[in-house]
Enzyme design. Structure first.
Site, mmCIF file in Angstrom:
data_model
loop_
_atom_site.group_PDB
_atom_site.id
_atom_site.type_symbol
_atom_site.label_atom_id
_atom_site.label_comp_id
_atom_site.label_asym_id
_atom_site.label_seq_id
_atom_site.Cartn_x
_atom_site.Cartn_y
_atom_site.Cartn_z
ATOM 1 N N GLU A 1 0.135 10.759 5.579
ATOM 2 C CA GLU A 1 -0.268 9.112 5.227
ATOM 3 C C GLU A 1 1.871 9.012 4.820
ATOM 4 O O GLU A 1 2.197 7.335 4.830
ATOM 5 C CB GLU A 1 -1.142 9.106 4.291
ATOM 6 C CG GLU A 1 -1.423 7.487 4.126
ATOM 7 C CD GLU A 1 -2.349 7.877 3.913
ATOM 8 O OE1 GLU A 1 -3.668 8.312 4.046
ATOM 9 O OE2 GLU A 1 -2.758 7.208 2.632
ATOM 10 N N GLU B 1 -10.672 6.689 -2.234
ATOM 11 C CA GLU B 1 -11.108 6.970 -0.833
ATOM 12 C C GLU B 1 -11.798 6.457 -0.059
ATOM 13 O O GLU B 1 -11.906 5.892 1.250
ATOM 14 C CB GLU B 1 -11.012 8.544 -0.481
ATOM 15 C CG GLU B 1 -9.726 9.230 -1.301
ATOM 16 C CD GLU B 1 -8.517 8.640 -0.392
ATOM 17 O OE1 GLU B 1 -8.236 7.878 0.046
ATOM 18 O OE2 GLU B 1 -8.166 10.220 -0.329
ATOM 19 N N GLU C 1 -9.430 -2.406 -5.940
ATOM 20 C CA GLU C 1 -9.755 -2.604 -5.181
ATOM 21 C C GLU C 1 -10.105 -4.352 -4.142
ATOM 22 O O GLU C 1 -9.254 -4.487 -3.101
ATOM 23 C CB GLU C 1 -11.236 -2.020 -4.194
ATOM 24 C CG GLU C 1 -10.511 -0.158 -4.845
ATOM 25 C CD GLU C 1 -8.753 0.101 -2.993
ATOM 26 O OE1 GLU C 1 -8.795 -0.394 -2.475
ATOM 27 O OE2 GLU C 1 -8.387 0.934 -3.995
ATOM 28 N N ASP D 1 0.965 -1.169 0.095
ATOM 29 C CA ASP D 1 0.305 0.146 0.312
ATOM 30 C C ASP D 1 0.753 1.056 0.197
ATOM 31 O O ASP D 1 0.847 2.358 -0.811
ATOM 32 C CB ASP D 1 -1.150 -0.478 1.284
ATOM 33 C CG ASP D 1 -2.487 1.084 0.996
ATOM 34 O OD1 ASP D 1 -2.394 0.476 -0.339
ATOM 35 O OD2 ASP D 1 -2.638 1.422 1.528
HETATM 36 C C1 HMH Z 1 -5.535 0.448 -2.143
HETATM 37 N N1 HMH Z 1 -6.335 1.707 -2.326
HETATM 38 C C2 HMH Z 1 -5.962 1.879 -1.458
HETATM 39 N N2 HMH Z 1 -4.430 2.351 -1.269
HETATM 40 C C3 HMH Z 1 -4.660 3.003 -0.614
HETATM 41 N N3 HMH Z 1 -4.655 3.584 0.314
HETATM 42 C C4 HMH Z 1 -6.917 3.353 -0.063
HETATM 43 C C5 HMH Z 1 -6.936 3.266 -2.106
HETATM 44 C C6 HMH Z 1 -6.932 4.857 -0.071
HETATM 45 O O1 HMH Z 1 -6.160 6.071 0.198
#
Ligand code: HMH
Length: 221
Positions: free
Chosen positions: A88, A140, A210, A47
């Site tokens: 973040e 988001e 996702e 991520d």
């Molecule tokens: C895969 N989707 C993914 N990672 C993230 N950090 C977000 C959405 C939302 O910030």
């Protein structure tokens, strides 16, 4: 067709797919504390890489908002999102060191690469602001709804994962998603049929990516 709430119409139409993204077994595992920590670490590193690509996508949406909107309100919403991503990225680095995960030189897995490539295709100036802001909202809100669910009553999240859930499940992130949704609905109300179709198709692809991303975290490749 009530275009004023286009996004809600789509969420209803694709409800099962959406649930697949926001109630994925990986998320349910975080919520009930059964998550495999090697999955969590894989998710964390992957991520981080995704978010680095997402920063560039957000910048592309910012430019489109600046070009295509009359007042500053959309730009301000997106700018707050950019600021949050700065925070973040720092959080990912701190969290990774807490779990002994190395981020430098980590390789993106194929599922992640495919998603980042799709995201990159959406950064093109050929993609309308209306489509990009809707996609931004979708990306988001999936994290927001997923992690907010982990914090709801009855959850058994391990203490060491609370910060992660709070990052996307907190109220101010929820408000940010609502702001994005309102902009998307406002733009879609005035959009051409061509833009509507393109946006709907890309929204579906985001849902698929996702779900794949959570699958990858649990070991799929
Ligand atoms: C895969 N989707 C993914 N990672 C993230 N950090 C977000 C959405 C939302 O910030």
């Amino acid at each position: 067709l009530d275009r004023g709430a286009m996004v809600d119409t789509w969420l209803k139409k694709y409800r099962l797919m959406y649930l697949g993204a926001i109630r994925h077994p990986f998320i349910l595992g975080i919520r009930d504390g059964s998550v495999d920590m090697s999955s969590f670490k894989r998710w964390l590193a992957q991520d981080y890489l995704f978010v680095r690509a997402f920063v560039a996508f957000l910048a592309s949406v910012l430019i489109k908002a600046w070009k295509e909107t009359e007042d500053n309100s959309d730009v301000d919403v997106i700018l707050a999102g950019v600021a949050a991503l700065n925070d973040e990225i720092a959080w990912f680095k701190k969290e990774a060191s807490k779990w002994d995960v190395t981020l430098d030189g980590v390789e993106a897995q194929k599922i992640n690469l495919d998603y980042c490539n799709f995201l990159e295709s959406l950064m093109s100036s050929d993609i309308s602001y209306t489509q990009s802001i809707t996609i931004l909202w979708a990306i988001e809100v999936i994290y927001q709804e997923s992690f907010a669910h982990c914090l709801e009553d009855g959850s058994k999240i391990p203490d060491e994962l609370k910060e992660t859930c709070n990052r996307w499940g907190n109220e101010s992130f929820g408000q940010y998603c609502l702001n994005l949704k309102n902009i998307a609905n406002r733009r879609l109300e005035k959009a051409s049929d061509d833009v509507l179709v393109k946006t709907e198709v890309s929204l579906l692809r985001i849902l698929e990516h996702e779900v794949e991303f959570w699958n990858m975290s649990q070991g799929a490749s």
